[in-house]
Design a protein around this motif. Structure first.
Motif, PDB file in Angstrom:
ATOM      1  N   VAL A  79     -38.868 -51.817  35.810  1.00  0.00           N
ATOM      2  CA  VAL A  79     -37.828 -51.334  36.707  1.00  0.00           C
ATOM      3  C   VAL A  79     -37.770 -49.832  36.504  1.00  0.00           C
ATOM      4  N   ALA A  80     -37.711 -49.085  37.590  1.00  0.00           N
ATOM      5  CA  ALA A  80     -37.705 -47.640  37.441  1.00  0.00           C
ATOM      6  C   ALA A  80     -36.502 -47.041  38.155  1.00  0.00           C
ATOM      7  N   ILE A  81     -35.890 -46.060  37.513  1.00  0.00           N
ATOM      8  CA  ILE A  81     -34.846 -45.288  38.169  1.00  0.00           C
ATOM      9  C   ILE A  81     -35.471 -43.990  38.628  1.00  0.00           C
ATOM     10  N   ALA A  82     -35.337 -43.687  39.903  1.00  0.00           N
ATOM     11  CA  ALA A  82     -35.895 -42.438  40.408  1.00  0.00           C
ATOM     12  C   ALA A  82     -34.763 -41.584  40.934  1.00  0.00           C
ATOM     13  N   TYR A  83     -34.804 -40.321  40.609  1.00  0.00           N
ATOM     14  CA  TYR A  83     -33.761 -39.416  41.091  1.00  0.00           C
ATOM     15  C   TYR A  83     -34.291 -38.002  41.040  1.00  0.00           C
ATOM     16  N   ILE A  84     -33.575 -37.105  41.674  1.00  0.00           N
ATOM     17  CA  ILE A  84     -33.982 -35.708  41.617  1.00  0.00           C
ATOM     18  C   ILE A  84     -33.062 -35.011  40.633  1.00  0.00           C
ATOM     19  N   LYS A  85     -33.664 -34.543  39.557  1.00  0.00           N
ATOM     20  CA  LYS A  85     -32.878 -33.891  38.510  1.00  0.00           C
ATOM     21  C   LYS A  85     -32.246 -32.633  39.101  1.00  0.00           C
ATOM     22  N   GLY A  86     -30.961 -32.498  38.875  1.00  0.00           N
ATOM     23  CA  GLY A  86     -30.303 -31.311  39.407  1.00  0.00           C
ATOM     24  C   GLY A  86     -29.528 -31.600  40.679  1.00  0.00           C
ATOM     25  N   ILE A  87     -29.950 -32.619  41.406  1.00  0.00           N
ATOM     26  CA  ILE A  87     -29.172 -33.003  42.595  1.00  0.00           C
ATOM     27  C   ILE A  87     -28.348 -34.242  42.274  1.00  0.00           C
ATOM     28  N   ALA A  88     -29.000 -35.227  41.672  1.00  0.00           N
ATOM     29  CA  ALA A  88     -28.284 -36.461  41.334  1.00  0.00           C
ATOM     30  C   ALA A  88     -27.253 -36.172  40.247  1.00  0.00           C
ATOM     31  N   ASN A  89     -26.184 -36.902  40.321  1.00  0.00           N
ATOM     32  CA  ASN A  89     -25.137 -36.774  39.332  1.00  0.00           C
ATOM     33  C   ASN A  89     -25.597 -37.427  38.024  1.00  0.00           C
ATOM     34  N   ASP A  90     -25.584 -36.654  36.941  1.00  0.00           N
ATOM     35  CA  ASP A  90     -26.069 -37.190  35.668  1.00  0.00           C
ATOM     36  C   ASP A  90     -25.285 -38.408  35.209  1.00  0.00           C
ATOM     37  N   LYS A  91     -24.003 -38.402  35.525  1.00  0.00           N
ATOM     38  CA  LYS A  91     -23.186 -39.544  35.100  1.00  0.00           C
ATOM     39  C   LYS A  91     -23.637 -40.820  35.789  1.00  0.00           C
ATOM     40  N   VAL A  92     -23.979 -40.676  37.073  1.00  0.00           N
ATOM     41  CA  VAL A  92     -24.438 -41.850  37.821  1.00  0.00           C
ATOM     42  C   VAL A  92     -25.759 -42.343  37.232  1.00  0.00           C
ATOM     43  N   VAL A  93     -26.640 -41.408  36.908  1.00  0.00           N
ATOM     44  CA  VAL A  93     -27.915 -41.798  36.315  1.00  0.00           C
ATOM     45  C   VAL A  93     -27.668 -42.528  35.001  1.00  0.00           C
ATOM     46  N   GLN A  94     -26.780 -41.963  34.182  1.00  0.00           N
ATOM     47  CA  GLN A  94     -26.481 -42.583  32.887  1.00  0.00           C
ATOM     48  C   GLN A  94     -25.891 -43.981  33.104  1.00  0.00           C
ATOM     49  N   GLU A  95     -25.021 -44.089  34.095  1.00  0.00           N
ATOM     50  CA  GLU A  95     -24.392 -45.375  34.379  1.00  0.00           C
ATOM     51  C   GLU A  95     -25.460 -46.407  34.771  1.00  0.00           C
ATOM     52  N   ALA A  96     -26.412 -45.947  35.599  1.00  0.00           N
ATOM     53  CA  ALA A  96     -27.478 -46.859  36.015  1.00  0.00           C
ATOM     54  C   ALA A  96     -28.310 -47.283  34.811  1.00  0.00           C
ATOM     55  N   ARG A  97     -28.624 -46.317  33.956  1.00  0.00           N
ATOM     56  CA  ARG A  97     -29.363 -46.647  32.736  1.00  0.00           C
ATOM     57  C   ARG A  97     -28.619 -47.705  31.933  1.00  0.00           C
ATOM     58  N   ASP A  98     -27.322 -47.456  31.735  1.00  0.00           N
ATOM     59  CA  ASP A  98     -26.536 -48.389  30.932  1.00  0.00           C
ATOM     60  C   ASP A  98     -26.533 -49.775  31.548  1.00  0.00           C
ATOM     61  N   ARG A  99     -26.355 -49.798  32.863  1.00  0.00           N
ATOM     62  CA  ARG A  99     -26.257 -51.103  33.514  1.00  0.00           C
ATOM     63  C   ARG A  99     -27.589 -51.840  33.443  1.00  0.00           C
ATOM     64  N   ILE A 100     -28.692 -51.107  33.518  1.00  0.00           N
ATOM     65  CA  ILE A 100     -29.991 -51.783  33.473  1.00  0.00           C
ATOM     66  C   ILE A 100     -30.296 -52.264  32.059  1.00  0.00           C
ATOM     67  N   THR A 101     -30.034 -51.421  31.058  1.00  0.00           N
ATOM     68  CA  THR A 101     -30.366 -51.841  29.688  1.00  0.00           C
ATOM     69  C   THR A 101     -29.457 -52.976  29.218  1.00  0.00           C
ATOM     70  N   ARG A 102     -28.321 -53.125  29.875  1.00  0.00           N
ATOM     71  CA  ARG A 102     -27.397 -54.184  29.499  1.00  0.00           C
ATOM     72  C   ARG A 102     -27.970 -55.571  29.833  1.00  0.00           C
ATOM     73  N   ILE A 103     -28.847 -55.595  30.836  1.00  0.00           N
ATOM     74  CA  ILE A 103     -29.312 -56.887  31.340  1.00  0.00           C
ATOM     75  C   ILE A 103     -30.183 -57.566  30.295  1.00  0.00           C
ATOM     76  N   ASP A 104     -29.852 -58.817  30.007  1.00  0.00           N
ATOM     77  CA  ASP A 104     -30.637 -59.579  29.039  1.00  0.00           C
ATOM     78  C   ASP A 104     -30.904 -60.933  29.665  1.00  0.00           C
ATOM     79  N   ILE A 105     -32.091 -61.065  30.216  1.00  0.00           N
ATOM     80  CA  ILE A 105     -32.416 -62.280  30.963  1.00  0.00           C
ATOM     81  C   ILE A 105     -33.888 -62.527  30.762  1.00  0.00           C
ATOM     82  N   ASP A 106     -34.326 -63.735  31.034  1.00  0.00           N
ATOM     83  CA  ASP A 106     -35.744 -63.994  30.793  1.00  0.00           C
ATOM     84  C   ASP A 106     -36.638 -63.423  31.884  1.00  0.00           C
ATOM     85  N   SER A 107     -36.133 -63.418  33.132  1.00  0.00           N
ATOM     86  CA  SER A 107     -37.040 -62.907  34.159  1.00  0.00           C
ATOM     87  C   SER A 107     -36.279 -62.299  35.329  1.00  0.00           C
TER      88      SER A 107
END
Lengths: 411, 548
Positions: free
Chosen positions: B216-244
């Motif tokens: 899974v990849a997060i793509a954004y433009i550094k400097g335009i995207a809000n860093d908090k949103v990027v961090q939030e997306a990271r957190d939400r993705i790493t939180r997922i614990d599932i087999d597939s």
């Protein structure tokens, strides 16, 4: 805590569908269970002191919308019922109609002449109180007959009597200005205004000469009795006092500034009996009341724009401007004549201030009106009215000069 | 309100079940975590771990003059480019190193020689963790294991059958690029990269799914995207614990702000141009391997009603089309309900000829209008579902039976009025106008309760139902951005791209909420104008030209 929460949620979940179904679809009425009343007539019943109402209800299944075989049937049904009051008679109608009659779509409220002469006070309240009645209903008085006969007058080109009457009346008001359309709202308001008497639309029966179609192809029964919706009915208070004919009605409309169109036929040249028709394009009016030496006096200013629509004799306005100006003058004279006709009948025959001069005086000279209002009938009869008409012929259709017929040499 | 309470109750119910389900995956039945020095042991580990799968290929190559050092080349058949494996790995190791005497070299030297000289590939990584090695092999990379050394190399030689880049099926435009995303993450990132040729376009990769190991990849433009949103997306993705993870829709449910809302708060698209457009507005994209649907967040409601074409077409036309789309949204949501309410409660609202025409059609219809509406809506949904699922060859048959025979016969038989057919058909078509499918399903679903309300409470019910929807919508947020922005709350500068779209040269700023970090998009005053007369070099009659 959690148990209580689940309780409240489950109670809510249980209540919502129950509440929705318990309403029993309150005031729900399927469209096919309704009888749409298109006009309603009010008369005295045969029984002393009772009121009879007559309605014409649309029969949707007889309107040809692709349903085969429905065309031969008349798409409406007229039915009467009686009661001590209008409301009772209206409710009694349900004894005869399997579908619930609904007044929302009614277009006309018709009073019979006899009923209207006796005063419509006792009927009018129902129409102002009942929520189903629209204030855009046109108030009509049937001349010479009962309302029950006029309510379902049929017209060619329209299958519904009410639609036909509406079409004729609208055209008369817009293109001829020889009819009035008074909505229930206007009618009720004028009844309450001091120094202004009401008028209503006038409807009558017209018997068509029986007509044998030599081809015998017309499937539908030819309409032998139809309606005419021109002129106006004049009231004094709540009582009908008389009728205005076409000319008088247009006179009234000139004063009220409601002339929207029409043809004025004048003599083209003063000497010859050739005629010219002038189409009214636009008209305006102003009623200016004045008090001169304590006596009321009204100045009516009417302006009209016309289009020369037709001449019977050759004429070129570029050659003879005097004729053009004299035509304008004769047009003004005709308008003045029409207004005078209306004034005369209102003043001397009805003694009813259908023009609302009293109300105009009240608005401008409220103190003087207080003195006048008790003897307004008398004052109105004696009222000096000056009519100023300003006319202007603006256009002459597509051509300037008339067609010039070259006289061929006769042998 | 009822929706809120409902959703809370469901949340509670569901969160209870989330006891730690026993972990599956990671490294099955392997007691060791590090590679052994002994080649045979390592080979046994691999064979054991992959359970003798038929597509596992273990090739032994010898390195240097015989006997040399045994090297195992391990990969999964079908996942790699076999020609590349033989050309870039087996051939250099086996042939080029013929004259070397590896016994003389130390283990480190051998490793260095392999990694830095012999393997002719750009992506070579050294691993010592056995789990890493297994995952890489399973992911289509090639593992190279040396005898007598506890490290292995993993090189990227992935080459598998894949769908080429095709026109997107679900979002069609007349004007605009025809490329759509495909199933392979790398192709998808390249489609984006090709449109943003700047190092500030960042792509972060995650692996989600213990067994499926989906990238899974997060793509954004550094400097335009809000860093908090990027961090939030990271957190939400790493939180997922599932087999597939099979598809981004599955991911969406883990990432959403409002899991119980019928409305999607993350937009999915197949179009790279839509994604890059969103990236330049400061949004982020989440790409999932194995699906052409890319997620965009944070999004607003109105974004679901725009099409990339709005930005390519002339702005007058684009604005008009947008208004049409908004109108279609309301038609799709409310028209059957309004029809039911008006014909069963408020007959006075229709003009007389219309009311009589409808009454004439309803003549003899045995069902009340509400039942008729539900019946027809339901049968349309059945038809639609059948048309989507059926093999394409049956398509014409379904449309003939469903539309012609059923519709026509139902009216002929007097079971349904033709006015209702018209209403249902118009509603159906209007619901297809919504460019993003996930919104149009939500609308179709909400239609039913609103019809019920209309049938029981009339227009009052319709207004009530619509208010509930509106209140719910205005309470939603997508990654912190109010869902109805810029309408509620009103953000004046963002109204330029809502009901109407202003011309490009007038849209100077990015959306307020997402593009805060770098608001200005272009320099001012870019409206094209005729050149001023004095700049005009053409000599001649200057007097006449001056008039402009």
């Amino acid at each position: 805590m959690r148990v209580r929460r689940y309780m409240s949620i489950s109670v809510l979940l249980a209540i919502v569908p129950v509440v929705l179904s318990m309403t029993g679809c309150w005031s729900r009425k399927e469209i096919e269970d309704i009888g749409f009343v298109l006009s309603i007539g009010v008369d005295h019943a045969a029984e002393e002191g009772e009121i009879m109402i007559t309605v014409h209800i649309a029969k949707p299944f007889a309107i040809s919308t692709g349903v085969a075989g429905a065309v031969d049937e008349k798409p409406f049904w007229q039915v009467s019922s009686t009661g001590h009051t209008v409301f009772e008679a209206w409710r009694n109608l349900r004894q005869q109609s399997p579908r619930r009659p609904l007044l929302h779509h009614s277009r006309f409220i018709v009073f019979g002449e006899e009923f209207a002469r006796g005063g419509i006070r006792e009927a009018i309240d129902f129409f102002s109180r009942e929520g189903e009645v629209r204030e855009t209903n046109t108030v009509v008085v049937a001349k010479g007959v009962k309302a029950s006969e006029v309510v379902w007058n049929e017209f060619e080109l329209e299958r519904m009597p009410a639609e036909g009457a509406l079409g004729i009346m609208k055209i008369a008001v817009q293109e001829l200005s020889t009819a009035v359309m008074v909505t229930l709202n206007d009618f009720l308001q004028i009844l309450e205004v001091e120094g202004h008497e009401a008028v209503a639309s006038r409807a009558e029966l017209v018997r068509r000469p029986s007509f044998e179609d030599p081809r015998g192809e017309l499937k539908r029964e030819t309409i032998s009795v139809s309606g005419r919706e021109t002129g106006a009915a004049a009231f004094k208070g709540d009582k009908l006092v008389g009728w205005l004919d076409k000319t008088q009605t247009r006179g009234l409309q000139w004063v009220k500034g409601k002339v929207r169109g029409g043809i004025i036929v004048i003599e083209q040249l003063e000497t010859e009996d050739k005629l010219a028709s002038i189409e009214i394009l636009r008209a305006s009016s102003a009623v200016i009341p004045k008090i001169v030496d304590g006596r009321p006096f009204v100045l009516i200013k009417v302006g009209a724009l016309g289009n020369l629509g037709e001449t019977q004799e050759y004429f070129d306005p570029m050659e003879s401007q005097e004729i053009w100006i004299s035509m304008e003058r004769r047009m003004a004279e005709m308008i003045k004549h029409e207004i005078q006709a209306a004034l005369d009948i209102a003043k001397y025959e009805f003694n009813s201030d259908i023009f609302g001069f009293g109300a105009e005086i009240y608005r401008k000279y409220p103190k003087e009106w207080m003195k006048l209002k008790d003897r307004w009938d008398e004052e109105f009869r004696k009222l000096d009215v000056e009519i100023e008409v300003e006319t202007s012929l603006r256009r002459s259709g597509l051509t300037r000069r008339s067609i010039q017929v070259v006289r061929k040499e006769e042998d | 309100m009822a929706l809120g309470i409902l959703s809370k109750a469901l949340k509670r119910l569901l969160s209870r079940q989330r006891k730690d389900s026993r972990a599956l995956g990671a490294c099955p039945s392997s007691p060791q975590t590090l590679l052994s020095r002994k080649l045979r042991e390592n080979e046994a580990f691999i064979r054991d771990a992959f359970g003798n799968s038929c597509d596992l290929i273990i090739r032994e190559v010898r390195f240097g003059i015989s006997p040399g050092i045994a090297v195992l080349v391990v990969h999964i058949d079908g996942m790699v480019d076999t020609a590349l494996v033989s050309e870039a790995i087996i051939k250099p190791i086996g042939v080029t190193s013929e004259l070397l005497e590896p016994e003389r070299l130390s283990s480190a030297q051998v490793q260095d020689m392999l990694k830095n000289r012999l393997i002719l590939l750009s992506d070579v990584k050294q691993v010592s963790d056995i789990a890493d090695l297994f995952h890489s092999i399973a992911g289509g990379k090639c593992g190279i294991i040396l005898d007598g050394s506890s490290v292995a190399f993993v090189c990227d030689v992935r080459g598998f059958e894949k769908r080429s880049v095709e026109e997107p099926m679900s979002e069609v435009v007349i004007r605009g690029p025809r490329e759509g995303f495909s199933e392979v993450l790398r192709i998808n990132t390249s489609l984006l990269r090709r449109r943003i040729k700047d190092p500030s376009f960042w792509i972060e990769e995650f692996t989600v799914g213990r067994v499926s190991r989906t990238q899974v990849a997060i793509a954004y433009i550094k400097g335009i995207a809000n860093d908090k949103v990027v961090q939030e997306a990271r957190d939400r993705i790493t939180r997922i614990d599932i087999d597939s993870i099979q598809e981004s829709g599955q991911l969406e449910e883990y990432l959403e702000d409002a899991p119980f809302s019928p409305f999607p708060t993350i937009l999915r698209t197949e179009r790279p141009d839509r994604v890059t457009g969103a990236l330049f507005e400061g949004r982020i994209a989440i790409l999932t391997d194995g699906t052409p649907f890319v997620l965009i967040a944070p999004v607003t409601f109105l974004l679901f009603l725009t099409s990339p074409e709005d930005y390519y077409e002339r702005f007058f036309i684009a604005s008009a089309v947008r208004l049409l789309r908004y109108a279609s949204f309301f038609i799709a949501l409310l028209l059957p309900a309004l029809y039911v309410a008006v014909t069963t409660f408020h007959q006075e609202m229709l003009p007389t000829p219309l009311v009589l025409a409808i009454a004439a059609q309803r003549e003899g219809v045995p069902f009340p209008a509400i039942f008729e509406a539900l019946l027809m809506e339901l049968s349309f949904e059945i038809l639609r579902e059948a048309a989507v699922r059926l093999p394409k060859i049956y398509g014409p048959a379904i449309s003939i039976v469903g539309v012609l025979i059923l519709g026509e016969a139902a009216v002929r038989a007097g079971l349904v009025s033709s006015a209702m057919i018209i209403v249902v058909a118009l509603t159906a078509i209007a619901s297809f106008v919504t460019p993003i499918f996930s919104l149009s399903i939500a609308v179709r679903l909400l239609r039913f309760p609103i019809i019920l309300l209309a049938g029981t409470l009339g227009l009052f019910g319709v207004v009530f139902g619509f208010s509930v929807v509106a209140i719910h919508l205005s309470s939603l947020r997508s990654f912190g951005v109010p869902f109805l922005e810029p309408i509620a709350p009103v953000v004046a500068s963002d109204l330029k791209d809502t009901l109407i779209r202003l011309p490009w040269w007038a849209m100077d700023t990015r959306p307020e909420f997402t593009g805060k970090s770098d608001l200005r998009r272009q320099s001012r005053g870019l409206m094209p104008r005729a050149p001023k007369p004095q700049e005009n070099k053409i000599s001649g009659s200057p007097g006449k030209r001056g008039s402009t």
